[in-house]
Design a protein around this motif. Structure first.
Motif, PDB file in Angstrom:
ATOM      1  N   ARG A   1       6.605 -56.887 -25.477  1.00 17.31           N
ATOM      2  CA  ARG A   1       7.589 -57.881 -25.592  1.00 17.31           C
ATOM      3  C   ARG A   1       7.776 -58.599 -24.555  1.00 17.31           C
ATOM      4  O   ARG A   1       7.919 -59.889 -24.391  1.00 17.31           O
ATOM      5  CB  ARG A   1       8.748 -57.063 -26.148  1.00 17.31           C
ATOM      6  N   ARG A   2       8.025 -57.867 -23.202  1.00 18.61           N
ATOM      7  CA  ARG A   2       8.075 -58.754 -21.965  1.00 18.61           C
ATOM      8  C   ARG A   2       7.043 -59.581 -21.932  1.00 18.61           C
ATOM      9  O   ARG A   2       6.952 -60.496 -21.011  1.00 18.61           O
ATOM     10  CB  ARG A   2       8.454 -57.563 -20.816  1.00 18.61           C
ATOM     11  N   HIS A   3       5.670 -59.080 -22.104  1.00 15.10           N
ATOM     12  CA  HIS A   3       4.455 -60.020 -21.810  1.00 15.10           C
ATOM     13  C   HIS A   3       4.623 -61.286 -22.518  1.00 15.10           C
ATOM     14  O   HIS A   3       4.292 -62.452 -21.939  1.00 15.10           O
ATOM     15  CB  HIS A   3       3.363 -59.377 -22.093  1.00 15.10           C
ATOM     16  N   VAL A   4       4.973 -61.239 -23.841  1.00 12.03           N
ATOM     17  CA  VAL A   4       5.131 -62.489 -24.633  1.00 12.03           C
ATOM     18  C   VAL A   4       6.442 -63.500 -24.035  1.00 12.03           C
ATOM     19  O   VAL A   4       6.197 -64.564 -24.173  1.00 12.03           O
ATOM     20  CB  VAL A   4       5.763 -61.883 -26.095  1.00 12.03           C
ATOM     21  N   GLU A   5       7.450 -62.806 -23.459  1.00 10.54           N
ATOM     22  CA  GLU A   5       8.123 -63.490 -22.873  1.00 10.54           C
ATOM     23  C   GLU A   5       8.100 -64.403 -21.738  1.00 10.54           C
ATOM     24  O   GLU A   5       8.223 -65.286 -21.272  1.00 10.54           O
ATOM     25  CB  GLU A   5       9.720 -62.755 -22.669  1.00 10.54           C
ATOM     26  N   ALA A   6       7.257 -63.585 -20.772  1.00 14.40           N
ATOM     27  CA  ALA A   6       6.901 -63.998 -19.400  1.00 14.40           C
ATOM     28  C   ALA A   6       5.795 -64.698 -19.308  1.00 14.40           C
ATOM     29  O   ALA A   6       5.623 -65.867 -18.724  1.00 14.40           O
ATOM     30  CB  ALA A   6       6.839 -62.684 -18.414  1.00 14.40           C
ATOM     31  N   LEU A   7       4.533 -64.686 -19.896  1.00 10.89           N
ATOM     32  CA  LEU A   7       3.415 -65.274 -19.837  1.00 10.89           C
ATOM     33  C   LEU A   7       3.410 -66.929 -19.895  1.00 10.89           C
ATOM     34  O   LEU A   7       2.844 -67.532 -18.985  1.00 10.89           O
ATOM     35  CB  LEU A   7       2.209 -64.797 -20.932  1.00 10.89           C
ATOM     36  N   PRO A   8       3.960 -67.420 -20.757  1.00  9.16           N
ATOM     37  CA  PRO A   8       4.176 -69.012 -21.069  1.00  9.16           C
ATOM     38  C   PRO A   8       4.642 -69.648 -19.623  1.00  9.16           C
ATOM     39  O   PRO A   8       4.241 -70.436 -19.036  1.00  9.16           O
ATOM     40  CB  PRO A   8       4.808 -69.389 -22.155  1.00  9.16           C
ATOM     41  N   GLN A   9       5.658 -68.954 -19.066  1.00  9.37           N
ATOM     42  CA  GLN A   9       6.062 -69.337 -17.806  1.00  9.37           C
ATOM     43  C   GLN A   9       5.240 -69.442 -16.706  1.00  9.37           C
ATOM     44  O   GLN A   9       5.147 -70.362 -15.877  1.00  9.37           O
ATOM     45  CB  GLN A   9       7.814 -68.656 -17.617  1.00  9.37           C
ATOM     46  N   LEU A  10       4.774 -67.971 -16.560  1.00  7.19           N
ATOM     47  CA  LEU A  10       3.612 -67.869 -15.539  1.00  7.19           C
ATOM     48  C   LEU A  10       2.638 -68.590 -15.758  1.00  7.19           C
ATOM     49  O   LEU A  10       2.193 -69.145 -14.546  1.00  7.19           O
ATOM     50  CB  LEU A  10       3.241 -66.335 -15.656  1.00  7.19           C
ATOM     51  N   ILE A  11       2.100 -68.759 -16.743  1.00  6.41           N
ATOM     52  CA  ILE A  11       1.085 -70.051 -16.805  1.00  6.41           C
ATOM     53  C   ILE A  11       1.277 -71.276 -16.221  1.00  6.41           C
ATOM     54  O   ILE A  11       0.613 -71.922 -15.561  1.00  6.41           O
ATOM     55  CB  ILE A  11       0.368 -69.944 -18.077  1.00  6.41           C
ATOM     56  N   ALA A  12       2.560 -71.761 -16.848  1.00  4.98           N
ATOM     57  CA  ALA A  12       2.884 -73.008 -16.462  1.00  4.98           C
ATOM     58  C   ALA A  12       3.057 -73.270 -14.919  1.00  4.98           C
ATOM     59  O   ALA A  12       2.911 -74.225 -14.322  1.00  4.98           O
ATOM     60  CB  ALA A  12       4.141 -73.435 -17.068  1.00  4.98           C
ATOM     61  N   SER A  13       3.649 -72.076 -14.495  1.00  9.81           N
ATOM     62  CA  SER A  13       3.971 -72.052 -12.788  1.00  9.81           C
ATOM     63  C   SER A  13       2.654 -72.243 -12.139  1.00  9.81           C
ATOM     64  O   SER A  13       2.546 -73.042 -11.097  1.00  9.81           O
ATOM     65  CB  SER A  13       4.737 -70.784 -12.568  1.00  9.81           C
ATOM     66  N   VAL A  14       1.531 -71.225 -12.496  1.00  8.03           N
ATOM     67  CA  VAL A  14       0.554 -71.338 -11.481  1.00  8.03           C
ATOM     68  C   VAL A  14      -0.451 -72.549 -12.023  1.00  8.03           C
ATOM     69  O   VAL A  14      -1.043 -73.074 -10.673  1.00  8.03           O
ATOM     70  CB  VAL A  14      -0.552 -70.095 -11.932  1.00  8.03           C
TER      71      VAL A  14
END
Length: 365
Positions: free
Chosen positions: A49-62
């Motif tokens: 669940r935490r991966h689903v929440e975090a991944l979009p923001q992490l990708i946008a950030s990098v």
């Protein structure tokens, strides 16, 4: 040099990175340690669940930090094995979807190959094949690396990995999760020679012992018995409770932690150096989450120096799970002309020696 967007979600770290060859253009990690610590270990459903929440923001950030668009990428990569299936699926589906949307090659990466490649993010390696000691929460292996994609396992743990042993002993001592940093901190002022602890060996069916293999189950049992003995020695009433350290003196606790840590380090260093010399390899490399342990790094440097072995280690920032190492592995695969089918699934278990199957156009899973 190939430029890759990579994601890593094999366990409890959500990570994304943009890598060009062996250069990290941007890297971000969202740790879940605090949330899982309350349970004493990773809860797979929470991790997913935490991966689903975090991944979009992490990708946008990098992507923003790298200053690149998807059209500038040569590939999009994700860890697909081994690991927690639900967690792996989050990263794999994300990467495969982006690859299709932006018409980029998809590169599936074996998690252990990522760790092997993490050393390339530090100082240059000497030429020639080398031996890698990979020590993490789920794996303890000695791997001969003859080049990108050319790996041969020479030693392994037959029960718990070193990182798992740290976690379980830390829980036994009431030190919390994750166990590696907790035991290192608790043993900092302890005497590592006070309690001689066993250095487990693995018997061969035909007699003798596997020279480069590891076993930590006997060591864990010895620590349990030691803790029970120390508690009994204080006059505590009733049966010993290994989950409690209420009756352990502070110095006893420090000495147990230091002695356990020293026993693990001794066996890792001894068998790794022996394997490197027997194989005629002049370089020994240390990678994986447990590679951050200061006692292990110091002892390995001293021993390699005494034996005339070159030694390298992954930078501290890339010892634990991260996407930069996955990006380096993917860039090497792209340079060799390999990519993966977007029909490829994920696997909880997959030996490193089978990593080539990730690049078959007719996926085996």
């Amino acid at each position: 040099m190939n430029t890759v967007l990579a994601v890593e979600t094999s366990c409890d770290e959500s990570a994304a990175a943009v890598v060009r060859g062996e250069q990290v253009l941007a890297s971000a990690v969202a740790s879940q340690i605090a949330e899982h610590a309350r349970w004493g270990g990773v809860v797979p459903e929470i991790a997913s669940r935490r991966h689903v929440e975090a991944l979009p923001q992490l990708i946008a950030s990098v992507m923003a930090e790298s200053g690149l668009g998807f059209a500038d990428l040569d590939g999009i990569a994700a860890t697909v094995a081994p690991g927690l299936v639900g967690a792996l699926l989050v990263g794999s589906v994300t990467a495969r979807t982006l690859a299709r949307l932006h018409d980029r090659p998809f590169v599936a990466v074996h998690h252990l190959e990522g760790h092997l490649c993490s050393v390339h993010l530090g100082e240059p390696l000497p030429a020639g094949p080398f031996l890698v000691l990979l020590v993490s929460g789920g794996h303890t292996e000695l791997v001969r690396v003859d080049g990108a994609g050319h790996y041969r396992r020479l030693g392994r743990s037959h029960d718990d990995a070193a990182g798992e042993a740290f976690d379980k002993v830390a829980r036994l001592l009431g030190l919390g999760y994750p166990g590696g940093p907790a035991i290192q901190a608790a043993g900092a002022l302890g005497n590592p020679l006070r309690f001689p602890l066993p250095k487990g060996r693995v018997s061969r069916p035909e007699g003798g012992y596997h020279p480069y293999d590891f076993s930590f189950s006997g060591l864990k049992t010895a620590v349990l018995r030691l803790v029970q003995s120390l508690r009994a020695g204080t006059g505590a009433a009733g049966p010993a409770d290994p989950a409690s350290t209420a009756e352990l003196a502070a110095q006893d606790l420090a000495d147990v932690a230091a002695s356990f840590e020293q026993a693990v380090v001794d066996v890792l260093v001894e068998r790794s150096c022996r394997c490197a010399r027997d194989e005629g390899l002049g370089t020994l490399v240390l990678v994986g989450g447990v590679a951050a342990n200061q006692r292990l790094r110091q002892r390995l440097e001293e021993r390699c120096g005494a034996l005339g072995l070159h030694w390298r280690r992954a930078p501290l920032a890339y010892c634990t799970d991260n996407a930069a190492m996955i990006g380096v592995a993917a860039a090497q695969r792209l340079a060799a002309g390999s990519s993966s089918s977007t029909a490829l699934g994920v696997a909880a278990r997959l030996p490193l020696q089978q990593s080539e199957t990730l690049y078959e156009q007719q996926p085996s899973f």
